[in-house]
Design a protein around this motif. Sequence first.
Motif, PDB file in Angstrom:
ATOM      1  N   THR A  77       0.836  -1.199   0.000  1.00 42.97           N
ATOM      2  CA  THR A  77       0.000   0.000   0.000  1.00 42.97           C
ATOM      3  C   THR A  77       0.872   1.251   0.000  1.00 42.97           C
ATOM      4  O   THR A  77       0.633   2.186  -0.772  1.00 42.97           O
ATOM      5  N   LYS A  78       1.888   1.254   0.859  1.00 48.10           N
ATOM      6  CA  LYS A  78       2.801   2.406   0.934  1.00 48.10           C
ATOM      7  C   LYS A  78       3.561   2.603  -0.378  1.00 48.10           C
ATOM      8  O   LYS A  78       3.943   3.716  -0.709  1.00 48.10           O
ATOM      9  N   MET A  79       3.790   1.505  -1.115  1.00 47.23           N
ATOM     10  CA  MET A  79       4.497   1.572  -2.391  1.00 47.23           C
ATOM     11  C   MET A  79       3.561   1.965  -3.541  1.00 47.23           C
ATOM     12  O   MET A  79       4.014   2.169  -4.661  1.00 47.23           O
ATOM     13  N   GLY A  80       2.247   2.042  -3.271  1.00 40.89           N
ATOM     14  CA  GLY A  80       1.283   2.375  -4.311  1.00 40.89           C
ATOM     15  C   GLY A  80       0.840   1.184  -5.136  1.00 40.89           C
ATOM     16  O   GLY A  80       0.223   1.340  -6.188  1.00 40.89           O
TER      17      GLY A  80
ATOM     18  N   ALA B 182      -8.315  -3.182   6.661  1.00 42.49           N
ATOM     19  CA  ALA B 182      -7.499  -2.599   5.599  1.00 42.49           C
ATOM     20  C   ALA B 182      -8.011  -3.007   4.214  1.00 42.49           C
ATOM     21  O   ALA B 182      -8.060  -2.174   3.294  1.00 42.49           O
ATOM     22  N   LEU B 183      -8.405  -4.267   4.057  1.00 38.78           N
ATOM     23  CA  LEU B 183      -8.927  -4.723   2.772  1.00 38.78           C
ATOM     24  C   LEU B 183     -10.245  -4.018   2.447  1.00 38.78           C
ATOM     25  O   LEU B 183     -10.463  -3.610   1.303  1.00 38.78           O
ATOM     26  N   GLY B 184     -11.107  -3.848   3.442  1.00 37.94           N
ATOM     27  CA  GLY B 184     -12.358  -3.124   3.214  1.00 37.94           C
ATOM     28  C   GLY B 184     -12.117  -1.695   2.764  1.00 37.94           C
ATOM     29  O   GLY B 184     -12.739  -1.211   1.811  1.00 37.94           O
ATOM     30  N   LEU B 185     -11.198  -1.025   3.431  1.00 40.49           N
ATOM     31  CA  LEU B 185     -10.882   0.357   3.051  1.00 40.49           C
ATOM     32  C   LEU B 185     -10.235   0.421   1.672  1.00 40.49           C
ATOM     33  O   LEU B 185     -10.541   1.312   0.868  1.00 40.49           O
ATOM     34  N   LEU B 186      -9.370  -0.534   1.374  1.00 38.87           N
ATOM     35  CA  LEU B 186      -8.716  -0.581   0.064  1.00 38.87           C
ATOM     36  C   LEU B 186      -9.740  -0.815  -1.044  1.00 38.87           C
ATOM     37  O   LEU B 186      -9.686  -0.164  -2.096  1.00 38.87           O
ATOM     38  N   GLU B 187     -10.670  -1.739  -0.796  1.00 43.59           N
ATOM     39  CA  GLU B 187     -11.724  -1.987  -1.794  1.00 43.59           C
ATOM     40  C   GLU B 187     -12.506  -0.691  -2.066  1.00 43.59           C
ATOM     41  O   GLU B 187     -12.834  -0.398  -3.217  1.00 43.59           O
TER      42      GLU B 187
ATOM     43  N   GLU C 183     -18.245  -2.435   1.497  1.00 48.39           N
ATOM     44  CA  GLU C 183     -19.299  -2.455   2.514  1.00 48.39           C
ATOM     45  C   GLU C 183     -19.414  -3.834   3.165  1.00 48.39           C
ATOM     46  O   GLU C 183     -19.566  -3.932   4.388  1.00 48.39           O
ATOM     47  N   ARG C 184     -19.332  -4.892   2.364  1.00 48.03           N
ATOM     48  CA  ARG C 184     -19.415  -6.247   2.912  1.00 48.03           C
ATOM     49  C   ARG C 184     -18.296  -6.487   3.927  1.00 48.03           C
ATOM     50  O   ARG C 184     -18.541  -6.956   5.046  1.00 48.03           O
TER      51      ARG C 184
ATOM     52  N   SER D  17     -18.852   5.986  10.475  1.00 44.86           N
ATOM     53  CA  SER D  17     -19.156   7.252   9.809  1.00 44.86           C
ATOM     54  C   SER D  17     -19.108   7.129   8.290  1.00 44.86           C
ATOM     55  O   SER D  17     -19.562   8.016   7.585  1.00 44.86           O
ATOM     56  N   VAL D  18     -18.588   6.000   7.785  1.00 42.79           N
ATOM     57  CA  VAL D  18     -18.439   5.817   6.342  1.00 42.79           C
ATOM     58  C   VAL D  18     -19.476   4.871   5.757  1.00 42.79           C
ATOM     59  O   VAL D  18     -19.933   5.050   4.640  1.00 42.79           O
ATOM     60  N   VAL D  19     -19.871   3.855   6.544  1.00 47.28           N
ATOM     61  CA  VAL D  19     -20.744   2.812   6.011  1.00 47.28           C
ATOM     62  C   VAL D  19     -21.863   2.512   7.006  1.00 47.28           C
ATOM     63  O   VAL D  19     -21.652   2.554   8.208  1.00 47.28           O
TER      64      VAL D  19
END
Length: 182
Positions: free
Chosen positions: A110-113, A138-143, A153-154, A176-178
């Motif tokens: 993630t840090k490497m883009g 982290a996977l949820g936020l990345l998705e 959301e899942r 606050s997001v979902v």
Amino acid sequence: IALSQLYQKQGNVAKAQEALNRAMMNQPNNSTSHLVLGAHYLNEKNYALAEQELNIALQSEPNNTAVYYNFGLLKLSQSQLQAAADYFQKSIQLDGRNADAAYNLAYTYTKMGNQAGAKEWYSKALQMNPNHYRSLLALGLLEGDMGNRTEAERLLCRFMKEAPKEFDTEKQKVQSVVQCKK
């Protein structure tokens, strides 16, 4: 060594250091002592001494997954991202169940883009340990970042439902997001 780790967890750095020093005097060639001391120095952000101790541990136990994992954390702390990724991969190669190494490899990507690499390794961390909540979050936020709202959301709702109390701060942010069904 165990005593020093207990003191470290309690936040008593001075007592942890004292116990480690005693262990090193009693068993100067014990690779576990060097590993624990290296991890201690890493926590203290004394990177030069951490690297020195981890190198000693690696010389005596070249297939110790924990040494490679801690080297990965060291390089990540120093923003040497490719080196960190290499060390985490070696740790996983030696122990294919090391979900923390998989998580940190994904975080490094993630840090490497490298979103595709991050997604792959967060997913693998969850395969290794379905209750690895840092990977789930982290996977949820990345998705979500990748535009996959339904999958985000899942995953985030699963995180909200299953993650233990120690993740309450993160849960408040996710809330606050979902909006999750109860």
